[in-house]
Write a protein that holds these residues in place. Structure first.
Motif, short mmCIF file in Angstrom:
data_model
loop_
_atom_site.label_atom_id
_atom_site.label_comp_id
_atom_site.label_asym_id
_atom_site.label_seq_id
_atom_site.Cartn_x
_atom_site.Cartn_y
_atom_site.Cartn_z
N LEU A 229 -16.62 -26.89 25.88
CA LEU A 229 -16.45 -26.11 24.65
C LEU A 229 -16.84 -26.92 23.43
O LEU A 229 -16.51 -28.10 23.31
CB LEU A 229 -14.99 -25.67 24.51
CG LEU A 229 -14.41 -24.81 25.64
CD1 LEU A 229 -12.91 -24.76 25.53
CD2 LEU A 229 -14.99 -23.40 25.60
N LEU A 230 -17.53 -26.27 22.52
CA LEU A 230 -17.80 -26.80 21.18
C LEU A 230 -17.18 -25.84 20.18
O LEU A 230 -17.60 -24.68 20.07
CB LEU A 230 -19.30 -26.90 20.92
CG LEU A 230 -20.03 -28.15 21.38
CD1 LEU A 230 -21.53 -28.00 21.14
CD2 LEU A 230 -19.52 -29.38 20.65
N ASN A 231 -16.15 -26.29 19.48
CA ASN A 231 -15.40 -25.42 18.58
C ASN A 231 -15.79 -25.69 17.13
O ASN A 231 -15.50 -26.75 16.58
CB ASN A 231 -13.89 -25.61 18.76
CG ASN A 231 -13.09 -24.51 18.10
OD1 ASN A 231 -13.41 -24.07 17.01
ND2 ASN A 231 -12.04 -24.06 18.77
N HIS A 232 -16.43 -24.71 16.51
CA HIS A 232 -16.83 -24.80 15.10
C HIS A 232 -15.82 -24.04 14.24
O HIS A 232 -16.09 -22.96 13.72
CB HIS A 232 -18.22 -24.20 14.90
CG HIS A 232 -19.34 -25.02 15.46
ND1 HIS A 232 -20.01 -25.97 14.72
CD2 HIS A 232 -19.88 -25.05 16.70
CE1 HIS A 232 -20.94 -26.53 15.46
NE2 HIS A 232 -20.89 -26.00 16.67
N GLY A 233 -14.62 -24.61 14.10
CA GLY A 233 -13.61 -24.03 13.23
C GLY A 233 -13.11 -22.67 13.64
O GLY A 233 -12.66 -21.88 12.79
N GLY A 243 -2.15 -19.93 38.72
CA GLY A 243 -0.72 -19.76 38.95
C GLY A 243 0.01 -19.01 37.84
O GLY A 243 1.20 -18.74 37.96
N GLY A 244 -0.68 -18.66 36.76
CA GLY A 244 -0.07 -17.90 35.68
C GLY A 244 0.24 -18.71 34.44
O GLY A 244 0.55 -18.16 33.40
N LYS A 245 0.18 -20.05 34.54
CA LYS A 245 0.45 -20.87 33.38
C LYS A 245 -0.69 -20.75 32.37
O LYS A 245 -1.86 -20.78 32.72
CB LYS A 245 0.63 -22.33 33.80
CG LYS A 245 1.00 -23.27 32.66
CD LYS A 245 1.18 -24.69 33.15
CE LYS A 245 1.52 -25.63 32.01
NZ LYS A 245 1.67 -27.03 32.47
N SER A 246 -0.34 -20.62 31.10
CA SER A 246 -1.35 -20.46 30.06
C SER A 246 -1.13 -21.49 28.95
O SER A 246 -0.01 -21.94 28.71
CB SER A 246 -1.31 -19.05 29.46
OG SER A 246 -0.08 -18.81 28.81
N CYS A 247 -2.22 -21.85 28.29
CA CYS A 247 -2.13 -22.79 27.18
C CYS A 247 -3.35 -22.60 26.28
O CYS A 247 -4.39 -22.12 26.71
CB CYS A 247 -2.06 -24.23 27.68
SG CYS A 247 -3.53 -24.75 28.61
N THR A 248 -3.20 -22.97 25.02
CA THR A 248 -4.34 -22.94 24.11
C THR A 248 -5.19 -24.19 24.33
O THR A 248 -4.67 -25.27 24.60
CB THR A 248 -3.87 -22.90 22.64
OG1 THR A 248 -3.03 -24.03 22.38
CG2 THR A 248 -3.12 -21.62 22.35
N VAL A 249 -6.49 -24.01 24.21
CA VAL A 249 -7.42 -25.13 24.39
C VAL A 249 -7.79 -25.65 23.02
O VAL A 249 -8.77 -25.21 22.40
CB VAL A 249 -8.66 -24.68 25.18
CG1 VAL A 249 -9.57 -25.87 25.45
CG2 VAL A 249 -8.26 -24.00 26.48
N GLU A 250 -6.98 -26.55 22.53
CA GLU A 250 -7.21 -27.12 21.20
C GLU A 250 -8.33 -28.15 21.26
O GLU A 250 -8.38 -28.97 22.17
CB GLU A 250 -5.94 -27.79 20.67
CG GLU A 250 -4.77 -26.84 20.47
CD GLU A 250 -4.92 -25.97 19.25
OE1 GLU A 250 -5.86 -26.22 18.45
OE2 GLU A 250 -4.11 -25.03 19.07
N PRO A 251 -9.25 -28.14 20.30
CA PRO A 251 -10.32 -29.15 20.29
C PRO A 251 -9.77 -30.52 19.95
O PRO A 251 -8.81 -30.64 19.18
CB PRO A 251 -11.28 -28.64 19.20
CG PRO A 251 -10.41 -27.84 18.29
CD PRO A 251 -9.37 -27.20 19.17
N PRO A 252 -10.34 -31.58 20.49
CA PRO A 252 -9.84 -32.93 20.18
C PRO A 252 -10.06 -33.31 18.72
O PRO A 252 -9.29 -34.09 18.17
CB PRO A 252 -10.66 -33.83 21.12
CG PRO A 252 -11.88 -33.03 21.45
CD PRO A 252 -11.45 -31.61 21.45
N ASP A 253 -11.11 -32.76 18.13
CA ASP A 253 -11.38 -33.03 16.71
C ASP A 253 -11.71 -31.70 16.03
O ASP A 253 -12.39 -30.84 16.61
CB ASP A 253 -12.56 -33.99 16.54
CG ASP A 253 -12.28 -35.35 17.15
OD1 ASP A 253 -11.41 -36.06 16.62
OD2 ASP A 253 -12.93 -35.68 18.17
#
Length: 346
Positions: A229-233, A243-253
């Protein structure tokens, strides 16, 4: 709808009480000039012919009541009749101008929405070992032409995808979305590295954007057992494990949105996230998390991702969309795009 019904019958709902009050009050108090409210309100909703009909109804009420009050040929009543006729003519003109303006706005919206549909072509429902589901919810009529964009392409380097949101609305936003999508569709096939795809988009926008306009976006590439992933803001996606567990994929920077690259620092860094068989990832625009209910509370997406566990990805995303619309209780104030990827076995 109740509001449309009220606007349609408002002229009559006004004239009937005026006639009754004038009838009960007698000739000592002159309420008949208030009948001009009928055609005036009639110009708000309906055609020119209907506004003229309302004016005729007002005269039909005025003349018998004037005769009953013994003021039919007096100058006061003649002035009242002239006022009703003049108000009806002015209301007919207002109704004509309103309808002309509504037709012009409808044509502009149709052109813009047609252009938007051409740009946002249907995404493939299957790409390599991925199932793809899409949801796009238009905003309210006064803001529905937005700049949300998405694309999924299968390239020699893997499945690549883009989701983004252009700052602003209207034709300018649609034009900017066209530049971004065109640059992505070309670069996704040409560039072996995801960073180079991002660079191509930045260069394209630098030539066409002016001022401080920008595009928040996520550029992604699905690989053997991970997604890059490349997150541009952009709002961070949700990863839903098998298994049903969910989490947000926050960018490292924190990365700057596309179009703000000339400002210098803040270039996003690619980060890799495990993405295995049975896993899902939800990408979305800020119209989803910024949707409010009647109390002003934002849509709690993190509490609703459990709705994505249905057997079919499109059914799951449709359920999430229905819950989003139910939260707002009506049209959204901003476009809301959602892209759901589910990984199958090879």
């Amino acid at each position: 709808m109740r509001s449309q019904w009220a606007l349609r019958w408002l002229p009559f709902l006004v004239m009937v009480p005026v006639a009754l009050i004038d009838l009960l009050a007698g000739p000592s108090l002159g309420f008949l000039p208030l009948l001009t409210l009928g055609p005036s309100f009639g110009s708000v909703y309906g055609s020119v012919r209907r506004t003229a009909l309302i004016g005729v109804v007002a005269l039909t009420i005025c003349i018998p009541l004037a005769y009953y009050n013994g003021s039919l040929l007096k100058w006061q009543n003649n002035l009242t009749i002239a006022t009703i006729v003049s108000a009806t003519g002015a209301s007919m003109l207002v109704s004509h101008l309103r309808l002309k303006r509504e037709r012009e706005l409808a044509n502009v919206r149709l052109v813009a929405e047609a252009a938007q549909r051409v740009l946002l072509r249907p995404v493939p429902r299957k790409a390599a070992d991925l199932q793809v589901a899409l949801s796009y919810t238009s905003a309210a009529a006064e803001a529905r032409i937005g700049g949300d964009l998405y694309e999924v392409v299968t390239t020699p380097y893997g499945v690549r995808l883009l989701i983004g949101d252009v700052q602003g609305k209207g034709l300018d936003a649609v034009e900017t979305a066209a530049w971004v999508l065109g640059a992505f569709r070309e670069a996704a096939y040409d560039e072996p590295e995801l960073d180079d795809v991002s660079e191509r988009l930045e260069s394209s926008l630098a030539r066409h954007l002016s001022g401080e306009k920008f595009v928040t976006a996520i550029i992604a590439e699905v690989r053997d057992s991970e997604i890059v992933l490349l997150n541009h803001g952009h709002p961070p996606p949700f990863l839903i494990a098998l298994g049903g567990k969910s989490c947000t994929v926050e960018p490292p920077d924190e990365g700057l949105p596309l179009g703000l690259g000339p400002l210098g620092a803040g270039r996003p860094k690619a980060h890799r996230v495990p993405f295995r068989e049975g896993d899902q990832i939800l990408l979305y625009t800020d119209g989803v998390v910024e949707a409010r209910d009647d109390s002003g509370d934002f849509y709690p997406l993190s509490d609703r991702v459990h709705l994505l566990r249905a057997s079919e990805p499109q059914e799951a995303l449709d359920a999430l969309r229905a819950d989003l619309v139910g939260h707002t209780g009506g049209p959204l104030l901003d476009d809301a795009a959602m892209l759901l990827l589910r990984r199958n076995g090879s």
